[in-house]
Design a protein around this motif. Structure first.
Motif, PDB file in Angstrom:
ATOM      1  N   THR A 152       0.871  -1.056  -0.182  1.00  0.00           N
ATOM      2  CA  THR A 152       0.237   0.083  -0.072  1.00  0.00           C
ATOM      3  C   THR A 152       1.047   1.273  -0.091  1.00  0.00           C
ATOM      4  O   THR A 152       0.360   2.179  -0.610  1.00  0.00           O
ATOM      5  N   SER A 153       1.982   1.225   0.614  1.00  0.00           N
ATOM      6  CA  SER A 153       2.832   2.539   0.700  1.00  0.00           C
ATOM      7  C   SER A 153       3.467   2.740  -0.449  1.00  0.00           C
ATOM      8  O   SER A 153       3.606   3.824  -0.972  1.00  0.00           O
ATOM      9  N   ILE A 154       3.733   1.804  -1.131  1.00  0.00           N
ATOM     10  CA  ILE A 154       4.585   1.766  -2.549  1.00  0.00           C
ATOM     11  C   ILE A 154       3.501   2.341  -3.458  1.00  0.00           C
ATOM     12  O   ILE A 154       4.022   2.966  -4.781  1.00  0.00           O
ATOM     13  N   PHE A 155       2.263   1.670  -3.528  1.00  0.00           N
ATOM     14  CA  PHE A 155       1.281   1.945  -4.658  1.00  0.00           C
ATOM     15  C   PHE A 155       0.570   3.117  -4.589  1.00  0.00           C
ATOM     16  O   PHE A 155      -0.174   3.388  -5.188  1.00  0.00           O
ATOM     17  N   GLN A 156       0.844   3.967  -3.611  1.00  0.00           N
ATOM     18  CA  GLN A 156       0.296   5.346  -3.597  1.00  0.00           C
ATOM     19  C   GLN A 156       0.729   6.072  -4.845  1.00  0.00           C
ATOM     20  O   GLN A 156       0.131   7.197  -4.959  1.00  0.00           O
ATOM     21  N   ASN A 157       2.012   5.487  -5.330  1.00  0.00           N
ATOM     22  CA  ASN A 157       2.582   6.306  -6.419  1.00  0.00           C
ATOM     23  C   ASN A 157       3.050   7.686  -6.101  1.00  0.00           C
ATOM     24  O   ASN A 157       2.728   8.637  -7.016  1.00  0.00           O
ATOM     25  N   ASN A 158       3.480   7.846  -5.070  1.00  0.00           N
ATOM     26  CA  ASN A 158       3.899   9.252  -4.633  1.00  0.00           C
ATOM     27  C   ASN A 158       5.436   9.228  -4.885  1.00  0.00           C
ATOM     28  O   ASN A 158       6.262   8.621  -5.040  1.00  0.00           O
ATOM     29  N   ILE A 177       8.751  -6.080  -1.388  1.00  0.00           N
ATOM     30  CA  ILE A 177       7.273  -5.677  -1.280  1.00  0.00           C
ATOM     31  C   ILE A 177       6.720  -6.587  -0.291  1.00  0.00           C
ATOM     32  O   ILE A 177       6.435  -7.817  -0.443  1.00  0.00           O
ATOM     33  N   ASP A 178       6.442  -6.224   0.965  1.00  0.00           N
ATOM     34  CA  ASP A 178       5.773  -6.876   2.017  1.00  0.00           C
ATOM     35  C   ASP A 178       4.311  -7.046   2.075  1.00  0.00           C
ATOM     36  O   ASP A 178       3.342  -6.209   1.169  1.00  0.00           O
ATOM     37  N   ASP A 179       3.730  -7.897   2.580  1.00  0.00           N
ATOM     38  CA  ASP A 179       2.449  -8.209   2.475  1.00  0.00           C
ATOM     39  C   ASP A 179       1.760  -8.242   1.383  1.00  0.00           C
ATOM     40  O   ASP A 179       0.692  -7.776   1.120  1.00  0.00           O
ATOM     41  N   PHE A 180       2.322  -8.773   0.124  1.00  0.00           N
ATOM     42  CA  PHE A 180       2.010  -8.944  -1.176  1.00  0.00           C
ATOM     43  C   PHE A 180       0.649  -9.469  -0.996  1.00  0.00           C
ATOM     44  O   PHE A 180       0.568 -10.763  -0.723  1.00  0.00           O
ATOM     45  N   GLY A 181      -0.246  -9.073  -2.052  1.00  0.00           N
ATOM     46  CA  GLY A 181      -1.650  -9.740  -2.512  1.00  0.00           C
ATOM     47  C   GLY A 181      -2.648  -9.181  -1.550  1.00  0.00           C
ATOM     48  O   GLY A 181      -3.805  -9.653  -1.932  1.00  0.00           O
ATOM     49  N   VAL A 182      -2.548  -8.499  -0.408  1.00  0.00           N
ATOM     50  CA  VAL A 182      -3.670  -8.235   0.349  1.00  0.00           C
ATOM     51  C   VAL A 182      -4.015  -6.565   0.083  1.00  0.00           C
ATOM     52  O   VAL A 182      -5.139  -6.301   0.140  1.00  0.00           O
ATOM     53  N   GLY A 183      -3.226  -5.941  -0.701  1.00  0.00           N
ATOM     54  CA  GLY A 183      -3.518  -4.537  -0.671  1.00  0.00           C
ATOM     55  C   GLY A 183      -3.795  -4.294  -2.384  1.00  0.00           C
ATOM     56  O   GLY A 183      -4.449  -5.301  -3.052  1.00  0.00           O
ATOM     57  N   TYR A 184      -3.486  -3.155  -2.773  1.00  0.00           N
ATOM     58  CA  TYR A 184      -3.642  -2.673  -4.179  1.00  0.00           C
ATOM     59  C   TYR A 184      -2.384  -2.865  -5.180  1.00  0.00           C
ATOM     60  O   TYR A 184      -1.333  -2.282  -4.879  1.00  0.00           O
ATOM     61  N   SER A 185      -2.548  -3.994  -5.725  1.00  0.00           N
ATOM     62  CA  SER A 185      -1.326  -4.312  -6.565  1.00  0.00           C
ATOM     63  C   SER A 185      -1.158  -3.518  -7.953  1.00  0.00           C
ATOM     64  O   SER A 185      -2.209  -3.495  -8.498  1.00  0.00           O
ATOM     65  N   SER A 186       0.146  -3.262  -8.528  1.00  0.00           N
ATOM     66  CA  SER A 186       0.060  -2.821  -9.738  1.00  0.00           C
ATOM     67  C   SER A 186       1.302  -3.391 -10.252  1.00  0.00           C
ATOM     68  O   SER A 186       2.588  -3.319  -9.736  1.00  0.00           O
ATOM     69  N   MET A 187       1.274  -4.353 -11.509  1.00  0.00           N
ATOM     70  CA  MET A 187       2.457  -4.826 -12.025  1.00  0.00           C
ATOM     71  C   MET A 187       3.268  -3.731 -12.358  1.00  0.00           C
ATOM     72  O   MET A 187       4.343  -3.855 -12.528  1.00  0.00           O
ATOM     73  N   LYS A 199       7.158 -10.522  -0.981  1.00  0.00           N
ATOM     74  CA  LYS A 199       6.495 -11.448   0.213  1.00  0.00           C
ATOM     75  C   LYS A 199       5.200 -11.544   0.508  1.00  0.00           C
ATOM     76  O   LYS A 199       4.522 -10.635   0.474  1.00  0.00           O
ATOM     77  N   ILE A 200       4.912 -12.876  -0.066  1.00  0.00           N
ATOM     78  CA  ILE A 200       3.505 -13.261   0.011  1.00  0.00           C
ATOM     79  C   ILE A 200       2.855 -13.052   1.281  1.00  0.00           C
ATOM     80  O   ILE A 200       3.422 -13.666   2.441  1.00  0.00           O
ATOM     81  N   ASP A 201       1.725 -12.569   1.554  1.00  0.00           N
ATOM     82  CA  ASP A 201       1.244 -12.180   2.583  1.00  0.00           C
ATOM     83  C   ASP A 201       0.738 -13.433   3.484  1.00  0.00           C
ATOM     84  O   ASP A 201       0.432 -14.599   3.097  1.00  0.00           O
ATOM     85  N   ARG A 202       0.907 -13.359   4.827  1.00  0.00           N
ATOM     86  CA  ARG A 202       0.782 -14.526   5.757  1.00  0.00           C
ATOM     87  C   ARG A 202      -0.571 -15.289   5.557  1.00  0.00           C
ATOM     88  O   ARG A 202      -0.811 -16.250   5.652  1.00  0.00           O
TER      89      ARG A 202
END
Ligand code: C2E
Ligand code: CA
Ligand code: CA
Ligand code: CA
Length: 279
Positions: A152-158, A177-187, A199-202
């Motif tokens: 989520t922090s990285i994909f704010q696109n800031n 990229i932590d907690d991957f898969g739970v947030g808003y992903s952008s390839m 890092k695939i989320d727990r």
């Protein structure tokens, strides 16, 4: 701990957690304890799933306060973020991790250390420069470290976030990229930021044995990583069954209680001595 469930009574622990006064008290104590260097860190080993070798460890912050006991980062990190304490917290953590690493080169011989960085840190315009200055103060190599940033922090696109990440990356830091898969992903962002690890989320890993949907998503994340030449890391491996499944899918790195629990830095060094031949 549930005594009364009717009227105004709620379970005691929930009441305590949601209690505004309790939160304020935690914030006060946290402020003092950050100032007085009371916080410390554990390290959780990460394992190469094809060779069973330890590839490194994730630094996990810990807080024990005499009045409130052990408080989990899941509880105090959000508080630190809401109050701006996070800057000081990350600052002190990086200082103590770099100091420790410089005193114990064994930890970085063939392994790396991953450090969690908050999105707010990356919104500070001097974060990357500050971190690189500190690294050179201790004469450490950036490529021994990975910064873990949530999706989520990285994909704010800031622009500022991207600038900081790029600067650290160019200096040699790896990016996970932590907690991957739970947030808003952008390839597109994954590729643009030249991500090194996913890092695939727990959440997905936990449910692997009985949830087909988690299996499909998890396999896809591993395959996606492979196609993009990104290291796939599964966190929260709690059983042999899950471990074997991930190995059969060629997930590259694993982390979880079934492999190793988070441990003190001293125990981590002892483990490396036992399992990794010295140079
Ligand atoms: P995270 O980055 O996803 O870290 C992994 C969490 O999963 C850790 O919880 C770890 O102890 C836990 N874990 C590892 N293996 C297993 C397992 O097999 N089963 C289960 N159920 N849990 C497992 P922890 O240490 O309580 O940290 C919680 C979160 O707090 C972290 O999640 C991270 O988001 C944050 N955090 C921890 N340390 C730091 C830090 O130094 N800075 C920042 N900004 N955040 C941190
Ligand atoms: Ca993490
Ligand atoms: Ca995670
Ligand atoms: Ca998490």
């Amino acid at each position: 701990s549930v005594t009364y469930s009717s009227g105004n009574w709620v379970p005691f622990t929930d009441n305590l957690k949601n209690n505004h006064a309790h939160q304020l008290r935690l914030i006060t104590l946290l402020t003092e304890d950050i100032q007085h260097d009371v916080l410390y860190f554990d390290i959780q080993p990460q394992v190469d799933l094809s060779t069973n070798e330890i590839t490194g460890g994730e630094v996990l912050i810990r807080w024990h306060n005499d009045h409130v006991g052990q408080v989990s980062p899941g509880e105090f990190i959000p508080l630190a973020e809401q109050t701006g304490l996070i800057y000081k917290l990350t600052d002190k953590l990086l200082e103590s991790v770099f100091l420790w690493a410089s005193q114990h080169p064994r930890a970085l011989h063939t392994q790396r250390l991953s450090i969690n960085i908050s999105a707010l840190d990356l919104l500070q315009d001097n974060f990357a420069k500050h971190t690189l200055d500190r690294l050179s103060k201790y004469q450490l190599a950036a490529n021994k470290f990975t910064i873990e940033i949530t999706e989520t922090s990285i994909f704010q696109n800031n622009a500022l976030v991207h600038h900081n990440v790029k600067q650290l990356h160019q200096a040699g830091f790896k990016l996970a990229i932590d907690d991957f898969g739970v947030g808003y992903s952008s390839m597109q962002n994954l590729v643009a930021l030249e991500t090194d690890e996913l890092k695939i989320d727990r959440f997905f890993i936990m449910n692997l044995l009985d949830d087909t949907q988690s299996q499909i998503l998890c396999r896809n994340m591993i395959d996606l990583s492979k196609a993009l030449h990104i290291t796939s890391v599964a966190e929260g491996i709690e059983s042999e069954g899950i471990l074997q499944l991930l190995k059969s899918w060629h997930c590259q790195v694993g982390q979880g209680y079934h492999l190793y629990r988070p441990m003190s830095p001293i125990d981590y060094l002892t483990l490396l001595d036992k399992t990794v031949p010295p140079l």
